[in-house]
Design a protein around this motif. Structure first.
Motif, mmCIF file in Angstrom:
data_model
loop_
_atom_site.group_PDB
_atom_site.id
_atom_site.type_symbol
_atom_site.label_atom_id
_atom_site.label_comp_id
_atom_site.label_asym_id
_atom_site.label_seq_id
_atom_site.Cartn_x
_atom_site.Cartn_y
_atom_site.Cartn_z
ATOM 1 N N HIS A 44 2.034 3.913 9.096
ATOM 2 C CA HIS A 44 2.675 2.634 8.861
ATOM 3 C C HIS A 44 2.667 1.893 10.121
ATOM 4 N N LEU A 86 -0.089 -5.627 7.054
ATOM 5 C CA LEU A 86 -0.203 -5.233 5.602
ATOM 6 C C LEU A 86 1.157 -4.639 5.186
ATOM 7 N N LEU A 100 -0.455 -0.268 9.639
ATOM 8 C CA LEU A 100 -0.218 -1.063 8.458
ATOM 9 C C LEU A 100 0.529 -2.581 9.318
ATOM 10 N N SER A 128 3.716 -2.137 3.220
ATOM 11 C CA SER A 128 3.816 -0.733 2.973
ATOM 12 C C SER A 128 4.728 -0.734 1.693
ATOM 13 N N LEU A 187 0.763 -1.074 0.149
ATOM 14 C CA LEU A 187 0.007 0.028 0.158
ATOM 15 C C LEU A 187 0.809 1.400 0.044
#
Length: 260
Positions: A166, A174, A169, A176, A145
């Motif tokens: 961040h 997830l 995430l 980055s 992402l």
């Protein structure tokens, strides 16, 4: 009876609200609702002027029992101490772990105000929410992402290590797409070439943006992620926030990725 509390930083203002302690006075309180959005300040919250440099005469006249501020930002604690006791807490530091410091700060505020039970409950609830979001994201396709907010027609702030986003995430599991720490707050201001240099990313735009003229341009449409329709927009979230903003961002992002 609750003490009269003045807060010079929105991250700690939202933290107080999370503990069930509405601050009586907050710097730039009229803008808080548009930028932070939730949790909302109480009606009639006194505006103390700029967060970076509040109205000291008004602060003295308010006669707070406690001033809460962010270490390293705005008026130094030494200048505030003649007015009232000061609780100065770090959040965005060289440690570059704002989510961890947000949780530590919540506990410090709770200890000062004898709200440790409320802090424990809130932290437990937060972990349950993060776990729920992780469960919902198990079907995510794994694309990294690129989280950005437009600063102008051609420049965007892109959030990397050291930013609250961040850290969220990481907490959600997830990936980055942006490895650069950038500023003190964990973002880099860059042009469209930096966005285009991440062809496999999914772009997450914090509204508003992109500007109308840019969105209609060939430059924008030529960006690989834009051309592949891998762009989602999410409502405003306070980029310099603490735990409440982190949870809000996590919930909004989870919902957006599920429907993208």
């Amino acid at each position: 009876m609750l003490p009269r509390i003045a807060v010079l930083d929105w991250a700690w203002a939202e933290t107080l609200l999370a503990l069930g302690v509405p601050p009586d006075a907050v710097a730039e309180s009229p803008l808080y609702g548009a930028r932070v959005v939730s949790p909302a300040l109480a009606e009639g919250t006194i505006d103390l002027g700029l967060r970076s440099w509040p109205n000291m005469e008004l602060l003295r006249a308010f006669r707070p029992d406690l001033i809460v501020t962010q270490t390293g930002y705005g008026v130094p604690a030494a200048m505030l101490e003649p007015v009232a006791p000061v609780l100065s807490l770090p959040l965005y530091t060289q440690e570059r772990q704002p989510l961890k410091l947000a949780e530590t700060g919540l506990e410090a505020i709770a200890a000062r105000l004898q709200r440790l039970d409320e802090a424990t409950a809130y932290l437990e609830q937060a972990e349950q929410q993060f776990a729920s979001f992780r469960e919902k994201l198990q079907s995510y396709d794994g694309r990294p992402l690129l989280i950005l907010k437009f600063a102008s027609d051609r420049l965007a702030d892109i959030y990397g290590p050291g930013s609250l986003f961040h850290d969220v995430l990481d907490r959600l599991g997830l990936p980055s797409a942006w490895p650069h720490s950038g500023s003190h707050w964990g973002f880099s201001t860059a042009g469209l070439d930096a966005i285009a240099a991440n062809p496999e990313a999914r772009i997450v735009i914090i509204e508003p943006g992109p500007p109308e003229a840019l969105a209609a341009s060939g430059l924008w449409r030529a960006i690989p992620a834009v051309r592949a329709a891998r762009v989602i927009s999410i409502p405003p979230v306070w980029v310099f926030g603490a735990l409440p903003s982190a949870l809000r961002f996590a919930g909004i992002l989870t919902k957006a990725l599920q429907t993208s």
